[in-house]
Design an enzyme around this catalytic site. Structure first.
Site, PDB file in Angstrom:
ATOM      1  N   CYS A 116       1.302  -0.169  -8.986  1.00 15.16           N
ATOM      2  CA  CYS A 116       2.455   0.325  -8.214  1.00 15.16           C
ATOM      3  C   CYS A 116       3.654   0.523  -9.129  1.00 15.16           C
ATOM      4  CB  CYS A 116       2.775  -0.642  -7.092  1.00 15.16           C
ATOM      5  SG  CYS A 116       2.915  -2.349  -7.624  1.00 15.16           S
ATOM      6  N   GLU A 160       5.784  -3.342   0.686  1.00 18.15           N
ATOM      7  CA  GLU A 160       5.750  -3.034  -0.746  1.00 18.15           C
ATOM      8  C   GLU A 160       4.971  -1.731  -0.879  1.00 18.15           C
ATOM      9  OE1 GLU A 160       7.318  -4.466  -3.056  1.00 18.15           O
ATOM     10  OE2 GLU A 160       7.553  -6.591  -2.619  1.00 18.15           O
ATOM     11  N   GLY A 181       0.839  -1.198   0.000  1.00 19.44           N
ATOM     12  CA  GLY A 181       0.000   0.000   0.000  1.00 19.44           C
ATOM     13  C   GLY A 181       0.871   1.243   0.000  1.00 19.44           C
ATOM     14  N   SER A 182       0.365   2.299   0.586  1.00 16.05           N
ATOM     15  CA  SER A 182       1.079   3.583   0.499  1.00 16.05           C
ATOM     16  C   SER A 182       2.227   3.650   1.507  1.00 16.05           C
ATOM     17  CB  SER A 182       0.096   4.720   0.761  1.00 16.05           C
ATOM     18  OG  SER A 182      -0.364   4.644   2.088  1.00 16.05           O
ATOM     19  N   THR A 195       1.116   4.564   5.133  1.00 12.08           N
ATOM     20  CA  THR A 195       0.593   3.450   5.926  1.00 12.08           C
ATOM     21  C   THR A 195       1.723   2.500   6.314  1.00 12.08           C
ATOM     22  OG1 THR A 195      -1.495   3.636   4.735  1.00 12.08           O
ATOM     23  CG2 THR A 195      -1.166   1.642   5.985  1.00 12.08           C
ATOM     24  N   GLY A 196       2.679   2.294   5.418  1.00 13.23           N
ATOM     25  CA  GLY A 196       3.829   1.443   5.746  1.00 13.23           C
ATOM     26  C   GLY A 196       4.569   1.974   6.969  1.00 13.23           C
TER      27      GLY A 196
END
Ligand code: NAD
Length: 467
Positions: free
Chosen positions: A275, A241, A219-220, A223-224
């Site tokens: 992505c 990722e 995800g973004s 958020t990571g």
């Protein structure tokens, strides 16, 4: 074999979170809304099932996953219809049927990848062998752009390595992932793999839960980072990722006509919501006008419309919010004097979140459309005169997921590729991932690898036996 109707009925509920069809902006079904208590129940069930699963031989686990792949294949059309409806990507072209093909393909590749113990020392005096043991429980959190395919990238290697899995799909695309698990779970022990549809709060609970020895996230970047912070106290292993802002560099020796279709799909696959899609295109001045012209001709001819209509190859953006992101970036580009080569004129009153395929040139590298991840069908094209300058510009910014080099001289292209800061660099294509080739980002695109033997190792804990 499921039909679209039977699959939808199996995974949706009467009262729950509305699931929106992005082609109409209207809800077409409701998804269950898992609570924090449901998460605890799923963890208990996975804990109960995992030891027996881990005790099976690798051969036995692979056989179960192989049956799961057959099961998905038998209901491929139903799952593709659901993905097209929920996520918006067309059935045709590299769209929803292609995504289901990737679910099956990645399951089979994960099964086929050998992972043998590695003898790392054996000199007559000492012997050391590296084994990969199950982690226990893996938490997985996924995005909305390729929901079923990316879910498979997460659960297939985790299961193969003997783990239990609790997965949370994006709140925008829960049904595609629930449906994939519904099929796969027919061949797995009860409770081993649970998909919980829920929102950010559920994701946060997975990120901070001590039950998970590993959390794998796609995800973004923001958020990571939140997951890193939430998991720090548990020292949870992470694969992150994250987003990309992939550059492509077109060298002066290309045949513009020959590369135009590859450039188009590199940037516009899944209507740009990918992505590792081409997000900034640097073209040498000698071929610039021809490349722009050939690309515009191809992009302008691609039909866009509801994903469930067979003739379309481009669909809507999946969320209203993403439509807003693309719209803002293109309007900003225009205000800065960018030239609209194609598109850039969405019908904001239309039903659904359709943004036309858009090409913009004449921008500086500091325009938001160049610096930020657009995650949509709007590609900035930039001119360069000197390849060193193009490489320096390509390496600007935090992202480092993918990149591409386009040239008729593969050797020269590989030299340029080696100087680009990205986890994957493709030559004369972009984003053409392969299940046996490791995939992952550098810099702000995260860390950890998926696919192939590296991806299997990442879903285990190494143990070295001396002697
Ligand atoms: P997102 O970060 O908004 O959401 C991803 C998931 O995280 C969702 O399931 C969401 O509910 C959950 N989540 C949100 N906040 C959370 C929190 N605090 N803790 C735990 N979970 C939380 O990303 P998105 O908008 O769904 O996806 C688009 C992004 O994903 C783009 O940047 C794209 O480039 C990236 N992406 C990367 C890859 C890759 O392989 N590198 C693949 C696909 C997408």
């Amino acid at each position: 074999m499921e039909t679209y109707e039977s699959l939808l009925a199996a995974v949706s509920v009467e009262h729950g979170t509305p699931v929106i069809d992005p082609a109409t902006g209207q809800a077409f079904a409701h998804a269950p809304r898992a609570t924090l208590d449901d998460l605890e129940q799923a963890i208990l069930a996975a804990r109960a099932a995992q030891p027996e699963w881990a005790a099976r031989t690798d051969e036995e686990r692979r056989a179960a996953l192989s049956a799961a792949a057959d099961e998905v294949e038998a209901s491929a059309e139903a799952l593709a219809q659901l993905i097209a409806r929920e996520q918006g990507k067309p059935l045709s072209g590299p769209g929803a049927r292609f995504e289901v093909g990737a679910v099956v393909g990645w399951l089979r590749a994960t099964i086929a990848t050998p992972l043998e113990p590695e003898v790392v020392v054996d000199d007559g005096q000492a012997k050391a062998t590296v084994y990969y043991r199950p982690i226990g429980l893996v938490g997985a959190i996924g995005p909305w752009n390729w929901p079923a395919m990316i879910a498979t990238w997460q659960f297939a290697p985790a299961l193969r390595m003997g783990n239990g899995v609790v997965m949370k799909p994006s709140e925008y695309t829960p049904l595609s992932v629930l449906a994939t698990a519904h099929l796969v779970n027919r061949h797995l022990p009860e409770g081993l793999f649970t998909v919980l549809a829920g929102d950010r709060e559920l994701g946060e609970a997975i990120g901070s839960h001590p039950a998970f020895g590993k959390v794998t996230f796609t995800g973004s970047a923001r958020t990571g980072q939140a997951i890193m912070r939430a998991s720090a106290d548990n020292l949870t292993r992470l694969t992150l990722e994250l987003g990309g802002n992939d550059p492509g560099i077109v060298l002066p020796d290309v045949d513009p006509k020959a590369i135009a279709e590859g450039l188009f799909w590199g940037a516009f696959i899944n209507t740009g919501q990918t992505c590792a899609a081409l997000k900034r295109l640097y073209v040498h001045e000698d071929v610039y006008d021809d490349v722009v012209q050939e690309l515009a001709a191809i992009a302008g001819a691609m039909p866009m419309g509801p994903g469930t209509d067979e003739q379309n190859v481009l669909g809507p953006l999946t969320t209203e919010q993403q439509f807003g992101v693309v719209d803002r970036l293109v309007e900003d580009a225009k205000a800065r004097g960018g030239r609209v080569v194609l598109g850039g004129d969405p019908d904001r009153d239309a039903a659904g979140w359709f943004y036309p395929a858009t090409l913009i040139d004449g921008l500086d590298d500091d325009a938001d459309l160049v610096r930020e991840e657009q995650f949509g069908p709007a590609l900035p094209i930039l001119k360069y005169a000197d390849v060193d300058d193009a490489i320096e510009r390509a390496n600007r910014g935090d992202a480092g997921l993918g990149a591409s080099v386009w040239s008729s001289d593969p050797e020269r292209a590989r030299e340029v590729a080696a100087r680009i800061q990205a986890g994957s660099v493709w030559i004369n294509s972009h984003g053409t991932i392969h299940p046996m080739a490791p995939f992952g980002g550098v810099k702000g695109s995260g860390y950890g690898l998926e696919f192939g033997v590296e991806g299997l190792k990442a879903m285990g804990v190494p143990q070295v036996i001396h002697g």
